[in-house]
Design an enzyme around this catalytic site. Structure first.
Site, PDB file in Angstrom:
ATOM      1  N   VAL A  25       0.833  -1.209   0.000  1.00 50.58           N
ATOM      2  CA  VAL A  25       0.000   0.000   0.000  1.00 50.58           C
ATOM      3  C   VAL A  25       0.870   1.261   0.000  1.00 50.58           C
ATOM      4  O   VAL A  25       0.615   2.209  -0.755  1.00 50.58           O
ATOM      5  CB  VAL A  25      -0.980   0.008   1.197  1.00 50.58           C
ATOM      6  N   GLU A  62     -10.416   5.291   5.610  1.00 42.77           N
ATOM      7  CA  GLU A  62     -11.246   4.712   4.539  1.00 42.77           C
ATOM      8  C   GLU A  62     -10.720   3.368   4.046  1.00 42.77           C
ATOM      9  O   GLU A  62     -11.482   2.437   3.765  1.00 42.77           O
ATOM     10  CB  GLU A  62     -11.303   5.705   3.358  1.00 42.77           C
ATOM     11  N   ILE A 101     -13.415   0.362  -1.923  1.00 43.68           N
ATOM     12  CA  ILE A 101     -14.832   0.776  -1.851  1.00 43.68           C
ATOM     13  C   ILE A 101     -14.975   1.862  -0.783  1.00 43.68           C
ATOM     14  O   ILE A 101     -14.603   1.636   0.357  1.00 43.68           O
ATOM     15  CB  ILE A 101     -15.750  -0.415  -1.450  1.00 43.68           C
ATOM     16  N   GLY A 105      -0.402 -16.135  -4.457  1.00 47.11           N
ATOM     17  CA  GLY A 105      -0.300 -14.833  -3.787  1.00 47.11           C
ATOM     18  C   GLY A 105      -1.644 -14.271  -3.342  1.00 47.11           C
ATOM     19  O   GLY A 105      -1.731 -13.123  -2.915  1.00 47.11           O
ATOM     20  N   GLU A 164      -1.942 -15.248   2.373  1.00 51.16           N
ATOM     21  CA  GLU A 164      -0.654 -15.082   3.058  1.00 51.16           C
ATOM     22  C   GLU A 164      -0.094 -16.461   3.446  1.00 51.16           C
ATOM     23  O   GLU A 164      -0.842 -17.423   3.577  1.00 51.16           O
ATOM     24  CB  GLU A 164      -0.869 -14.311   4.373  1.00 51.16           C
ATOM     25  N   ASP A 188      -9.771 -10.824  10.240  1.00 48.05           N
ATOM     26  CA  ASP A 188      -9.714  -9.617   9.400  1.00 48.05           C
ATOM     27  C   ASP A 188     -11.138  -9.087   9.157  1.00 48.05           C
ATOM     28  O   ASP A 188     -11.396  -7.881   9.273  1.00 48.05           O
ATOM     29  CB  ASP A 188      -9.022  -9.986   8.077  1.00 48.05           C
ATOM     30  N   LYS A 195     -12.966  -5.376  10.435  1.00 44.01           N
ATOM     31  CA  LYS A 195     -13.696  -4.467   9.541  1.00 44.01           C
ATOM     32  C   LYS A 195     -15.156  -4.325   9.995  1.00 44.01           C
ATOM     33  O   LYS A 195     -15.728  -3.228   9.957  1.00 44.01           O
ATOM     34  CB  LYS A 195     -13.628  -4.994   8.111  1.00 44.01           C
TER      35      LYS A 195
HETATM   36  N1  LIG Z   1      -2.309  -5.018   1.032  1.00 46.07           N
HETATM   37  C1  LIG Z   1      -3.592  -4.701   0.918  1.00 46.07           C
HETATM   38  O1  LIG Z   1      -4.205  -4.983  -0.105  1.00 46.07           O
HETATM   39  C2  LIG Z   1      -4.299  -3.959   2.014  1.00 46.07           C
HETATM   40  C3  LIG Z   1      -5.658  -3.658   1.864  1.00 46.07           C
HETATM   41  C4  LIG Z   1      -6.319  -2.932   2.855  1.00 46.07           C
HETATM   42  C5  LIG Z   1      -5.636  -2.548   3.978  1.00 46.07           C
HETATM   43  N2  LIG Z   1      -4.322  -2.896   4.115  1.00 46.07           N
HETATM   44  C6  LIG Z   1      -3.636  -2.454   5.326  1.00 46.07           C
HETATM   45  O2  LIG Z   1      -2.584  -1.590   4.956  1.00 46.07           O
HETATM   46  C7  LIG Z   1      -1.508  -1.714   5.872  1.00 46.07           C
HETATM   47  C8  LIG Z   1      -0.245  -2.066   5.097  1.00 46.07           C
HETATM   48  O3  LIG Z   1      -0.434  -3.260   4.383  1.00 46.07           O
HETATM   49  P1  LIG Z   1       0.579  -3.768   3.255  1.00 46.07           P
HETATM   50  O4  LIG Z   1      -0.111  -4.878   2.566  1.00 46.07           O
HETATM   51  O5  LIG Z   1       1.091  -2.635   2.469  1.00 46.07           O
HETATM   52  O6  LIG Z   1       1.723  -4.380   4.172  1.00 46.07           O
HETATM   53  P2  LIG Z   1       3.218  -4.768   3.758  1.00 46.07           P
HETATM   54  O7  LIG Z   1       3.334  -4.922   2.275  1.00 46.07           O
HETATM   55  O8  LIG Z   1       3.598  -5.916   4.616  1.00 46.07           O
HETATM   56  O9  LIG Z   1       4.055  -3.476   4.181  1.00 46.07           O
HETATM   57  C9  LIG Z   1       4.262  -3.143   5.505  1.00 46.07           C
HETATM   58  C10 LIG Z   1       5.318  -2.059   5.549  1.00 46.07           C
HETATM   59  O10 LIG Z   1       5.528  -1.687   6.901  1.00 46.07           O
HETATM   60  C11 LIG Z   1       6.932  -1.665   7.176  1.00 46.07           C
HETATM   61  N3  LIG Z   1       7.151  -2.009   8.572  1.00 46.07           N
HETATM   62  C12 LIG Z   1       6.805  -3.142   9.213  1.00 46.07           C
HETATM   63  N4  LIG Z   1       7.196  -3.084  10.491  1.00 46.07           N
HETATM   64  C13 LIG Z   1       7.795  -1.890  10.662  1.00 46.07           C
HETATM   65  C14 LIG Z   1       8.426  -1.253  11.745  1.00 46.07           C
HETATM   66  N5  LIG Z   1       8.509  -1.840  12.932  1.00 46.07           N
HETATM   67  N6  LIG Z   1       8.948  -0.024  11.545  1.00 46.07           N
HETATM   68  C15 LIG Z   1       8.875   0.576  10.332  1.00 46.07           C
HETATM   69  N7  LIG Z   1       8.274   0.017   9.260  1.00 46.07           N
HETATM   70  C16 LIG Z   1       7.759  -1.200   9.430  1.00 46.07           C
HETATM   71  C17 LIG Z   1       7.540  -2.691   6.246  1.00 46.07           C
HETATM   72  O11 LIG Z   1       8.913  -2.377   6.054  1.00 46.07           O
HETATM   73  P3  LIG Z   1       9.893  -3.231   5.094  1.00 46.07           P
HETATM   74  O12 LIG Z   1       9.288  -3.090   3.718  1.00 46.07           O
HETATM   75  O13 LIG Z   1      11.180  -2.561   5.198  1.00 46.07           O
HETATM   76  O14 LIG Z   1       9.846  -4.624   5.610  1.00 46.07           O
HETATM   77  C18 LIG Z   1       6.675  -2.517   4.996  1.00 46.07           C
HETATM   78  O15 LIG Z   1       7.201  -1.505   4.170  1.00 46.07           O
HETATM   79  C19 LIG Z   1      -1.961  -2.781   6.881  1.00 46.07           C
HETATM   80  O16 LIG Z   1      -2.573  -2.166   7.973  1.00 46.07           O
HETATM   81  C20 LIG Z   1      -2.987  -3.570   6.108  1.00 46.07           C
HETATM   82  O17 LIG Z   1      -3.925  -4.212   6.949  1.00 46.07           O
HETATM   83  C21 LIG Z   1      -3.643  -3.570   3.159  1.00 46.07           C
END
Ligand SMILES: NC(=O)c1ccc[n+]([C@@H]2O[C@H](COP(=O)([O-])OP(=O)(O)OC[C@H]3O[C@@H](n4cnc5c(N)ncnc54)[C@H](OP(=O)(O)O)[C@@H]3O)[C@@H](O)[C@H]2O)c1
Length: 432
Positions: free
Chosen positions: A19, A134, A141, A192, A195, A206, A210
């Site tokens: 994200v 959001e 959505i 993919g 997880e 999850d 929500k």
């Molecule tokens: N992916 C989706 O489709 C989606 C949809 C809706 C909501 N979300 C929400 O959006 C958020 C992010 O999701 P994501 O999928 O983007 O996760 P992600 O790909 O796992 O990315 C998480 C990021 O956080 C960083 N991080 C983790 N621990 C950290 C720490 N202690 N200090 C600093 N940075 C840290 C990671 O760093 P590194 O890259 O260096 O490891 C990574 O860049 C979550 O709350 C998730 O629930 C995601």
């Protein structure tokens, strides 16, 4: 805003994964569009993640790198965008730091809002800081805005959603290909869609995060993840998907929050939904939310619930809102007016049910089953007996008329103790 002066939104982005990188890309790609819509430029000031050397497919060299994400709330940033995840740890520390200083806080983190939503909303309202989330529910959505703003003139009676793309993808493939849950899960992980540790998704956690947020917005109650009955999809068997089809239903994992005579019922579980309903036809990783309001009637929202683009789209919507100065009560009503959630126990749920039993194939079994149903006051709508079950015995499949869940639970308990019943009965709620 007529006089913009040199006002600017300067973002501090914490988390540069799926994200976070998506948000950086949109901010760069749509600079002019965003400035026009926001009424002022939107720029990235600083970023933070764990591994500075990781290639994220975006050029991060123009921005300040901060090792500790909590430091983003100092030094010139006026909106912090939290895309790390997790209900506690750095996400919570950063939220408290930013909101405590009156700095805007935008997040996609459902676990954080479902767990600490009331505290954070109260803090934001005290300091005047915007708090937006959001992207935390149903990804692309705009359901938070729909509930908090567009439908503000309605008394809401129910919100039901398919809120987890992984579960919907698994259920869709189980149905289309007649495969077992474990088989599809493995494949979904390889592709993919799921997880490596799929617990949060497939056990309904999850969806529960929500749903707790939707319940707060729909009914003005504090988000209450602790008391939210939650079941996932691990135990869904292909045979139930087949019987559901035969009876005119499809199985979906639903998050439901609704006003009932007993109070507000909020629950997460797989349910059978009529094949012709809008929600039954939401397939693959798509999400959908159906809202019933007294003035508007039913509205249906459908789209991508996850992924880089859709989630970043929701985050940018919030950032533009902050730039425009939109800053009403953070959870729909002021935090101090949020009611305690006091959820109706699931035992009091009134509904119709599907029950599947594997029983001995001998005379008298049906009489034993119907005797229990009669004694527990559960009336049958339909009952089918099917030929040999793969692992011995035969299946009896029944649906009930409307009844209270405590009676169904007592019935299932007694079924389990019958000698003729060969395995733990399967029960699914039917959502009209
Ligand atoms: N992916 C989706 O489709 C989606 C949809 C809706 C909501 N979300 C929400 O959006 C958020 C992010 O999701 P994501 O999928 O983007 O996760 P992600 O790909 O796992 O990315 C998480 C990021 O956080 C960083 N991080 C983790 N621990 C950290 C720490 N202690 N200090 C600093 N940075 C840290 C990671 O760093 P590194 O890259 O260096 O490891 C990574 O860049 C979550 O709350 C998730 O629930 C995601």
């Amino acid at each position: 805003m007529s006089n913009q002066g040199d006002r600017k939104i300067i973002l501090g982005i914490a988390g540069l994964g799926t994200v976070g990188a998506g948000v950086v890309k949109i901010v760069e790609k749509h600079k002019a569009l965003l400035a026009a819509r926001a009424g002022c430029p939107i720029e990235i000031g600083a970023v933070s993640a764990r591994d500075r050397s990781r290639d994220r497919g975006v050029d991060l060299s123009p921005y300040n790198w901060v090792d500790n994400p909590v430091d983003l709330a100092s030094g010139g940033v006026n909106v912090v965008v939290e895309l790390i995840g997790g209900s506690d740890g750095p996400a919570l520390a950063l939220a408290r730091e930013a909101l405590g200083k009156g700095i805007g806080f935008v997040t996609a983190n459902k676990a954080l809002i479902a767990t600490h939503g009331k505290e954070l909303a109260a803090l934001a309202e005290k300091t005047g800081a915007p708090l937006k989330f959001e992207a935390a529910v149903a990804g692309g959505i705009p359901i938070i805005k729909a509930l908090r703003e567009g439908l503000a003139g309605n008394a809401i009676s129910s919100v039901r959603g398919i809120l987890n793309g992984t579960c919907n993808y698994i259920l869709t493939r189980m149905e289309r290909e007649g495969l077992a849950f474990d088989e599809v899960l493995k494949d979904a992980q390889a592709l993919g869609y799921a997880e490596a540790d799929p617990t949060f998704d497939i056990d309904g956690i999850d969806t529960a995060h929500k749903t707790a947020i939707l319940a707060a917005l729909a009914f003005g109650t504090e988000p209450d993840i602790e008391n939210l009955p939650t079941e996932g999809i691990r135990n869904i068997a292909p045979v139930d998907i087949e019987y559901a089809k035969e009876l005119g239903y499809r199985i979906k994992l639903l998050g439901v929050t609704q006003q009932t005579e007993e109070g507000i019922e909020t629950r997460v579980h797989p349910a059978m939904v009529p094949t012709r309903s809008a929600i039954a036809n939401v397939m693959d990783a798509t999400n959908a939310v159906v809202v019933d309001g007294d003035a508007v009637g039913q509205t249906v929202y459908e789209g991508a619930g996850a992924g880089e683009g859709p989630t970043a789209s929701a985050v940018l919507g919030d950032i533009v809102d902050v730039a425009r100065g939109a800053n009403g009560p953070r959870l729909g009503v002021p935090a101090e007016k949020l009611k305690a959630s006091s959820p109706v126990p699931v035992a009091k749920h009134r509904g119709t049910y599907y029950i599947r039993l594997r029983v001995d194939d001998r005379p008298g079994v049906m009489a034993d089953i119907t005797a229990v149903l009669a004694e527990e006051n559960v009336s049958i709508e339909s009952m089918l007996q099917r030929g040999q079950a793969a692992d011995g015995g035969v299946y009896i499949v029944l649906t009930t008329h409307e009844t209270v869940e405590a009676s169904v639970a007592a019935t299932l308990d007694r079924f389990t103790k019958l000698e003729c019943v060969l395995e733990t009965p399967t029960m699914l709620r039917i959502e009209a």
